[in-house]
Design an enzyme around this catalytic site. Sequence first.
Site, PDB file in Angstrom:
ATOM      1  N   HIS A  85       0.852   2.944   5.367  1.00  0.00           N
ATOM      2  CA  HIS A  85       0.202   1.656   5.614  1.00  0.00           C
ATOM      3  C   HIS A  85       0.577   0.666   4.524  1.00  0.00           C
ATOM      4  O   HIS A  85       1.095   1.046   3.475  1.00  0.00           O
ATOM      5  CB  HIS A  85      -1.327   1.810   5.705  1.00  0.00           C
ATOM      6  CG  HIS A  85      -1.984   2.296   4.439  1.00  0.00           C
ATOM      7  ND1 HIS A  85      -2.306   1.466   3.397  1.00  0.00           N
ATOM      8  CD2 HIS A  85      -2.390   3.537   4.075  1.00  0.00           C
ATOM      9  CE1 HIS A  85      -2.884   2.157   2.437  1.00  0.00           C
ATOM     10  NE2 HIS A  85      -2.944   3.427   2.820  1.00  0.00           N
ATOM     11  N   CYS A 120      -2.260   8.651   0.718  1.00  0.00           N
ATOM     12  CA  CYS A 120      -1.483   7.953   1.742  1.00  0.00           C
ATOM     13  C   CYS A 120      -0.160   7.460   1.158  1.00  0.00           C
ATOM     14  O   CYS A 120       0.049   7.489  -0.048  1.00  0.00           O
ATOM     15  CB  CYS A 120      -2.273   6.763   2.298  1.00  0.00           C
ATOM     16  SG  CYS A 120      -3.497   7.230   3.535  1.00  0.00           S
TER      17      CYS A 120
END
Length: 157
Positions: free
Chosen positions: A119, A132
């Site tokens: 992301h 992440c």
Amino acid sequence: MSCTTVPELGGLMDRGGTSGRRIVVSLKSQQATLYHQGKVVAVAPISSGREGKDTPVGRYSVIQKSPDHRSSIYGNYVRNGKVVKENVDNRKTPRPAGSKFEGVPMPYFLRFTGAYGLHAGNVPGYPASSGCVRLPKRHAKRFYDAVRIGTPVVVQR
């Protein structure tokens, strides 16, 4: 290869189909590479999980796409529009009375396993995330637009 988008990506995206694409994340070089039919079409710098919050290594596929995703774990406690406790892990920090949890924004989220995904986010040049894979916003949008659910994601050391 520099950390810029290879020109033919625009043409590929204009043609529609996303089959034959895959994303390879290199934790060692802190970069993500998008392939189409075995050819590199985009390269982006990343920030993966910091020590103790490692990004999981393995072979996965995109299992969720969410353009305006928010974390369900990390964020701030907010009351009347004002942050009352910031940078919390809501599993560990109790919610102050009268406040609500507001997850940190994770634009162009591509979930590949469990709570992990690629992301848009801060990319300081070293592993700094909670696990992440963060990409600069413009790269995150390009990767997001170029893949579909089921696209292979390989995370390697």
